[in-house]
Enzyme design. Structure first.
Site, PDB file in Angstrom:
ATOM      1  N   LYS A  87       0.832  -1.221   0.000  1.00 14.90           N
ATOM      2  CA  LYS A  87       0.000   0.000   0.000  1.00 14.90           C
ATOM      3  C   LYS A  87       0.858   1.260   0.000  1.00 14.90           C
ATOM      4  O   LYS A  87       0.594   2.197  -0.756  1.00 14.90           O
ATOM      5  CB  LYS A  87      -0.949   0.020   1.225  1.00 14.90           C
ATOM      6  N   ARG A 111      -9.812   0.647   8.457  1.00 16.97           N
ATOM      7  CA  ARG A 111      -9.399  -0.701   8.818  1.00 16.97           C
ATOM      8  C   ARG A 111     -10.525  -1.472   9.512  1.00 16.97           C
ATOM      9  O   ARG A 111     -10.332  -2.634   9.868  1.00 16.97           O
ATOM     10  CB  ARG A 111      -8.188  -0.610   9.755  1.00 16.97           C
ATOM     11  N   ARG A 139      11.272  -6.335   5.134  1.00 15.09           N
ATOM     12  CA  ARG A 139      11.175  -4.901   5.418  1.00 15.09           C
ATOM     13  C   ARG A 139      11.709  -4.606   6.825  1.00 15.09           C
ATOM     14  O   ARG A 139      12.336  -3.580   7.054  1.00 15.09           O
ATOM     15  CB  ARG A 139       9.718  -4.447   5.284  1.00 15.09           C
ATOM     16  N   ARG A 194      10.963  -0.820  12.027  1.00 15.11           N
ATOM     17  CA  ARG A 194       9.644  -0.984  12.642  1.00 15.11           C
ATOM     18  C   ARG A 194       9.627  -2.240  13.493  1.00 15.11           C
ATOM     19  O   ARG A 194       9.825  -3.344  12.991  1.00 15.11           O
ATOM     20  CB  ARG A 194       8.572  -1.084  11.548  1.00 15.11           C
ATOM     21  N   ARG A 214      -0.900  -9.382  13.131  1.00  7.83           N
ATOM     22  CA  ARG A 214      -1.401  -8.304  12.263  1.00  7.83           C
ATOM     23  C   ARG A 214      -2.218  -8.879  11.109  1.00  7.83           C
ATOM     24  O   ARG A 214      -3.263  -8.329  10.747  1.00  7.83           O
ATOM     25  CB  ARG A 214      -0.225  -7.476  11.719  1.00  7.83           C
TER      26      ARG A 214
END
Ligand code: C5P
Ligand code: MG
Length: 195
Positions: free
Chosen positions: A14, A89, A128, A134, A146
């Site tokens: 996204k 969400r 990532r 993160r 998640r």
């Protein structure tokens, strides 16, 4: 206005695709995840609250997220359109977004949903995590949570837009440029109608 929701599970691309859509279609990018991370970095009250959820891979309560988004929308009175990344969400967030946009005499034009298999998502997020800094990208159990939260609480928001005939599923696997072309083609099909 051209208002788009870019939808999909964590790791679907996204953020990457939003950046490209924003450039091509001259939109304002509103990423709720990025706004939370900005607040965490600057140790605001909102940041402290959000961190307690984000670190577990849970969703920040609707009321908090919706109020934050409302404030953010008001910062861009002259925007030609928005791309909503990571929001809505939940169904209540989708309903609230419709209300907020209606108050501004506008609406969501299209929800583009990036479709990516679960094992590919986990692989991308762990990758990532090596560079993003993160904490929610480095621990595999948080990543799995998640994705579970997405399947249980977020995926239903797509139906909200499907009922309004605004939902488009886009294959989110392959080269970044090829995925972008699929997205841009859908937006271009839609474009004359939004003018
Ligand atoms: O969108 P992104 O993946 O960057 O969001 C990171 C985290 O921020 C989510 O895993 C969730 O904890 C929180 N978030 C949320 N509600 C949203 C957007 C993000 O709770 N609408
Ligand atoms: Mg993102």
């Amino acid at each position: 206005m051209l208002n788009l929701v870019l939808f999909g599970p964590p790791g679907a691309g996204k953020g990457t695709q939003s950046a490209k859509l924003v450039d091509t279609f001259n939109l304002v990018h509103l990423s709720t995840g990025d706004i939370f991370r900005y607040n965490i970095k600057h140790e605001t009250e909102l940041g402290k609250l959000a961190k307690s959820y984000i670190d577990k891979g849970e969703l920040v309560p609707d009321e908090v997220t919706i109020n934050m988004l409302k404030d953010e929308l008001n910062k861009y009175p002259n925007a030609k359109g928005f791309i909503f990344d990571g929001f809505p969400r939940t169904v209540p967030q989708a309903q609230a977004l419709d209300t907020l946009l209606a108050e501004k005499k506008t609406h969501i034009c299209l929800m583009l949903s990036l479709d990516v298999p679960e094992d590919e998502l986990t692989r991308r997020l762990l990758e990532r995590g090596k560079v993003s800094g993160r904490s929610d990208d480095t621990d595999e159990s948080i990543i799995r949570n998640r994705i579970r939260v997405y399947n249980e609480q977020t995926a239903v928001a797509a139906e909200f837009y499907d009922k309004q005939n605004k939902y488009k599923k886009i294959m989110g696997v392959g080269a970044i440029e090829d995925i972008f072309k699929r997205l841009a083609d859908e937006v271009n099909k839609f474009l004359p109608a939004s003018l």
